[in-house]
Design an enzyme around this catalytic site. Structure first.
Site, PDB file in Angstrom:
ATOM      1  N   CYS A  20       0.730  -1.170   0.120  1.00 58.29           N
ATOM      2  CA  CYS A  20       0.058  -0.127  -0.131  1.00 58.29           C
ATOM      3  C   CYS A  20       0.811   1.356  -0.039  1.00 58.29           C
ATOM      4  O   CYS A  20       1.313   1.758   1.065  1.00 58.29           O
ATOM      5  CB  CYS A  20      -0.754   0.320   1.299  1.00 58.29           C
ATOM      6  SG  CYS A  20      -2.202   1.235   1.104  1.00 58.29           S
ATOM      7  N   CYS A  39      -0.571   4.170   1.855  1.00 61.27           N
ATOM      8  CA  CYS A  39      -0.586   4.112   3.410  1.00 61.27           C
ATOM      9  C   CYS A  39       0.862   4.269   3.795  1.00 61.27           C
ATOM     10  O   CYS A  39       1.194   5.076   4.759  1.00 61.27           O
ATOM     11  CB  CYS A  39      -0.637   2.486   3.943  1.00 61.27           C
ATOM     12  SG  CYS A  39      -2.359   2.048   3.137  1.00 61.27           S
ATOM     13  N   ASP A  40       1.878   3.714   3.073  1.00 58.88           N
ATOM     14  CA  ASP A  40       3.314   3.559   3.675  1.00 58.88           C
ATOM     15  C   ASP A  40       4.403   4.583   3.013  1.00 58.88           C
ATOM     16  O   ASP A  40       5.389   4.581   3.440  1.00 58.88           O
ATOM     17  CB  ASP A  40       3.991   2.265   3.731  1.00 58.88           C
ATOM     18  CG  ASP A  40       2.740   1.219   4.469  1.00 58.88           C
ATOM     19  OD1 ASP A  40       2.160   1.726   5.491  1.00 58.88           O
ATOM     20  OD2 ASP A  40       2.576   0.092   4.243  1.00 58.88           O
TER      21      ASP A  40
END
Lengths: 217, 341
Positions: free
Chosen positions: B149, B152-153
């Protein structure tokens, strides 16, 4: 300008309608050297306006240091969600993006004191004998993260020995480094244990048990 | 500052197992579109959103090919809009995940984390999850350098080097997203050309932060506490080498989420649910939509389209095969038999 648009405010108000018991939101802020304090303050003000059962207290992190110590608040912006008791439910950093959902869930759960935990989960918590501190690192753009935050907060509400923090990783980079956060969600258990990803309840409980056993050795 | 709430329907306490005309399992574009159509058809509809409403759409930074959004639309924003639209037409929505189903008799039983539901018809729209490499080190370093992701990261790779594995739309698009954070993005691809849409290819080739390791497969993720590199092999020459990197983002396709349907719905050899052009499965009354039945396209707009088909077919089916009240009452008074996985 309002942080919540009309559609979002309506949804949030609907979610928070019929709260059975009062909930206090205690927010710690500071005028300077805090990138998102102002937005966080505004956000909780707008939330507090959605239900007569929600009250807001705002403290200055420096001037009200005693209060911060009492609530165990060590960084800002911080939000404590307090129901009939202080269940140890905290948000560090702004609960924006997907984490707005976690904030709504925390307020409702603090009021109802009801959780979605399983029988086995309640059993596990009733047998706890030592304190558990869960720090769930998130980013606001992570759709999987609220799952971990909501679970951690529910564990805190269901057990006086558990406290649970959402930590917005991008606002506290030193903590992200300290706890080696390179992906979210990452749940840090009592400084030593950790769980990667949006782990289901049984896995989190196993890891808590592991972390507590490891600390004994 | 974006605020992205789920549309949250408070979980109602049900004394008996509630019966719906239609239960839609999965809250991505297929499930949400099906819920819009079902709501407009006045079907009593429950949409089980799963843990991440919006599904894969939610972790797509920008959707540029969904008609009606000439400037593109954030994936999370599009998910929220679809959810609002489904809610407007009366579908009940729960942030809950189906954990077991029984399709052996009507009404069908769907069990979730919190309770069971009965349905006269079902649409399966559970979607797909990222396929992993299955090489040494990958599992060990998941969350410590290995990710699926980028939205996300990505933040954790500011000023660092990352590897993206894959050559399709997701790999290239997410690789471009990662250049906002990382200094260098190396795309490791097993062939000598990309499968991604041309516009993504052009952007990637024009991006000075992106380079390519062609004809290469990752054989191991290397690291100590965190990822330090990947061992790759050139499939043409057989030559191994190591690429130093701080992160590995894996985008090599999807695996359909079908575990709870095993033994009940027909699947192909890759686990995708088999259906006809009307999105009918081998079980009469159970329909399927979205990536869980689509190994070819896996697009938001295609998933939405198949959701519309499934809902229209479900409506037709319910008209032809209404469940008699007697059968319904009988079933409701008995505890639902559910095959636990």
């Amino acid at each position: 300008m309002a942080m919540l648009n009309d559609a979002v405010r309506e949804q949030a108000a609907q979610f928070l309608q019929e709260l059975p018991h009062p909930v206090r939101i205690a927010m710690f802020t500071q005028e300077i050297e805090c990138e998102f304090c102002r937005e966080t303050h505004q956000l909780v003000e707008e939330i507090a306006g959605l239900s007569g059962q929600i009250s807001l207290e705002v403290y200055d992190f420096v001037a009200d240091k005693e209060k911060a110590d009492e609530w165990g608040v060590d960084k800002i912006p911080a939000i404590a969600i307090v129901g009939a008791d202080d269940f140890g439910v905290r948000f560090y950093g702004i609960p924006s993006g997907y984490e707005f959902t976690s904030l709504l869930y925390a307020i409702r759960a603090a009021s109802t004191q009801e959780t979605d935990l399983s029988e086995a989960g309640h059993q596990f918590l009733s047998e706890l004998s030592k304190p558990v501190h869960l720090q769930v690192f998130v980013t606001p753009t992570c759709p999987y993260c609220p799952q971990s935050v909501v679970l951690a907060h529910q564990l805190a509400i269901a057990s006086p020995l558990v406290r649970a923090d959402m930590v917005e990783a991008t606002e506290f980079p030193h903590l992200s480094i300290k706890y080696q956060v390179m992906g979210v969600p990452r749940t840090v258990i009592n400084e030593t244990g950790h769980v990667e990803g949006a782990a289901p309840e049984p896995m989190i409980l196993d890891k808590i048990a592991e972390a507590l056993a490891g600390a004994e050795e | 500052m974006d605020i992205q709430p789920l549309i949250v329907t408070p979980v109602k306490e049900h004394a008996r197992v509630p019966l719906y005309d239609l239960v839609i399992i999965g809250g991505g574009p297929a499930g949400m579109t099906a819920a819009i159509y079902a709501g407009r058809a006045a079907l009593k509809t429950l949409l089980l959103l799963g843990a991440t409403p919006g599904g894969q759409m939610s972790n797509t930074e920008m959707v540029e090919n969904f008609p009606g959004f000439p400037e593109g639309v954030g994936g999370a924003n599009l998910a929220q809009r679809m959810q609002q639209q489904a809610g407007r037409f009366g579908a009940e929505m729960l942030v809950d995940t189906a954990t077991a189903v029984d399709f052996s008799a009507r009404p069908f039983t769907i069990r979730t984390n919190s309770q069971a539901y009965l349905a006269k018809a079902v649409i399966v729209a559970t979607g797909a999850v990222p396929r992993m490499l299955g090489v040494p080190g990958e599992g060990e370093f998941f969350g410590r350098g290995v990710s699926t992701c980028a939205t996300c990261d990505g933040f954790f790779y500011r000023g660092k080097k990352v590897v993206v594995v894959g050559g399709g739309d997701s790999a290239i698009d997410e690789g471009i997203v990662l250049t906002k954070f990382a200094d260098q993005v190396t795309i490791v691809h097993r062939r000598d050309e990309l499968r991604a849409t041309k516009i993504y290819q052009q952007r990637a080739f024009a991006n000075p932060k992106i380079d390519f390791a062609w004809n290469s497969v990752v054989e191991e993720v290397l690291g100590n506490e965190v990822v330090t590199g990947v061992r790759v092999r050139n499939v043409k020459t057989g030559k191994p080498s190591v690429i130093d990197t701080d992160g590995v983002f894996v985008y090599i396709g999807m695996v359909p989420k079908t575990d709870i349907f095993r033994g009940q719905l027909e699947m192909d050899e890759w686990g995708f649910i088999v259906s006809d052009e009307h999105r009918r499965t081998n079980v009469s009354g159970v329909f399927v939509a979205g990536d869980v039945q689509d190994y070819l396209y896996q697009q938001v707009v295609v998933a939405a389209g198949s959701g519309a088909i499934a809902a229209m077919e479900a409506e037709k089916y319910l008209g032809e095969y209404p469940l008699s009240e007697i059968e319904t009452e009988k079933q409701k008074s008995e505890p639902p038999g559910v095959c636990e996985e």
